[in-house]
Design an enzyme around this catalytic site. Structure first.
Site, mmCIF file in Angstrom:
data_model
loop_
_atom_site.group_PDB
_atom_site.id
_atom_site.type_symbol
_atom_site.label_atom_id
_atom_site.label_comp_id
_atom_site.label_asym_id
_atom_site.label_seq_id
_atom_site.Cartn_x
_atom_site.Cartn_y
_atom_site.Cartn_z
ATOM 1 N N GLU A 135 -4.818 1.210 -5.004
ATOM 2 C CA GLU A 135 -3.638 1.142 -4.138
ATOM 3 C C GLU A 135 -2.454 0.606 -4.930
ATOM 4 O O GLU A 135 -2.612 -0.268 -5.783
ATOM 5 C CB GLU A 135 -3.943 0.221 -2.951
ATOM 6 C CG GLU A 135 -2.860 0.141 -1.905
ATOM 7 C CD GLU A 135 -3.298 -0.686 -0.710
ATOM 8 O OE1 GLU A 135 -2.416 -1.133 0.053
ATOM 9 O OE2 GLU A 135 -4.518 -0.906 -0.538
ATOM 10 N N ASP A 163 1.487 -0.785 -3.978
ATOM 11 C CA ASP A 163 2.207 -1.191 -2.768
ATOM 12 C C ASP A 163 3.651 -1.598 -2.972
ATOM 13 O O ASP A 163 3.982 -2.301 -3.926
ATOM 14 C CB ASP A 163 1.533 -2.434 -2.152
ATOM 15 C CG ASP A 163 0.180 -2.158 -1.564
ATOM 16 O OD1 ASP A 163 -0.124 -0.997 -1.287
ATOM 17 O OD2 ASP A 163 -0.570 -3.130 -1.368
ATOM 18 N N GLU A 168 5.700 -3.702 0.058
ATOM 19 C CA GLU A 168 5.499 -4.248 1.395
ATOM 20 C C GLU A 168 6.583 -5.268 1.728
ATOM 21 O O GLU A 168 6.718 -6.280 1.043
ATOM 22 C CB GLU A 168 4.133 -4.947 1.502
ATOM 23 C CG GLU A 168 2.959 -4.003 1.391
ATOM 24 C CD GLU A 168 1.643 -4.758 1.454
ATOM 25 O OE1 GLU A 168 0.739 -4.269 2.145
ATOM 26 O OE2 GLU A 168 1.523 -5.830 0.815
#
Length: 212
Positions: A101, A103, A105
């Site tokens: 993953e 990210d 955020e």
């Protein structure tokens, strides 16, 4: 996706953002919280609403093994802990103990977001970024530039993090997601301020599909 450590980056120069005319359904489709997601402006903008019942999310129609992934985002003007507005790449089964993953955020704190990288593990590679603008006042461009040697995290074409790794470090195909959700690690939500709405535009992908 928890917040483990901070590495602060402070920028002082503003950037004029050029809006993209890419339409949502060229690359993306909703995949949860369908009644909390709306496509507006002739397909050029998506608004995601979160309240006490649900958030929502969309994902790319394809998986990729490298590429440039760009999104223009404006987060909710009503800020609270616990509300996470996100843009990321992730392997297909996010519920596996081991996954990959990459990210961006927003964590409900004004002017801050975190980047993170998961590689066959739970992550713990967070860096918290202090933005040089109010991300709820206007759209700004967030980019993940992922190639076999490194990942560049960019904001308005400025690199805010470079993550370098050995060959074949990220082994799984990744698809793109945009979601707004309640993350308990990001604090307690003040639901009296609900609903919270974040907007996405500029659905740009220049990705390399994986060899089957």
């Amino acid at each position: 996706m928890g917040l483990i450590r901070e590495s602060l980056i402070i920028m002082v120069l503003g950037v004029v953002v050029v809006m993209s005319d890419e339409v949502f359904d060229k690359y993306y489709e909703p995949f949860w919280g369908f009644d909390h997601l709306s496509v507006t402006d002739q397909g050029k903008e998506v608004q995601i609403l979160i309240d006490a019942t649900s958030g929502a999310g969309f994902k790319s129609k394809q998986e990729y093994c490298s590429g440039i992934f760009r999104m223009q985002i404006k987060i909710s003007e009503k800020l609270t802990g616990g509300i996470v507005t996100s843009f990321y790449l992730i392997s297909s089964n996010k519920n596996e103990p081991k996954h990959d993953e990459i990210d961006f955020e927003f964590i409900g704190t004004k002017g801050k977001f975190q980047t993170n990288v998961f590689v066959n593990d739970p992550g713990h590679r967070e860096e918290l970024v202090n933005l040089w603008f109010n991300p709820s006042a206007a759209f700004h461009t967030y980019e993940i530039n992922w190639n076999p040697q490194q990942i560049l995290f960019k904001v308005d074409n400025k690199t805010v993090r470079t993550f370098i790794y050995p060959p074949n470090y990220i082994s799984r195909p990744l698809h793109v997601e945009g979601t707004v959700w309640n993350g308990s690690w990001a604090g307690a939500v003040d639901w009296s301020k609900a609903p919270f709405t974040s907007s996405y535009r500029g659905f740009y992908i220049q990705g390399t599909p994986c060899n089957k």
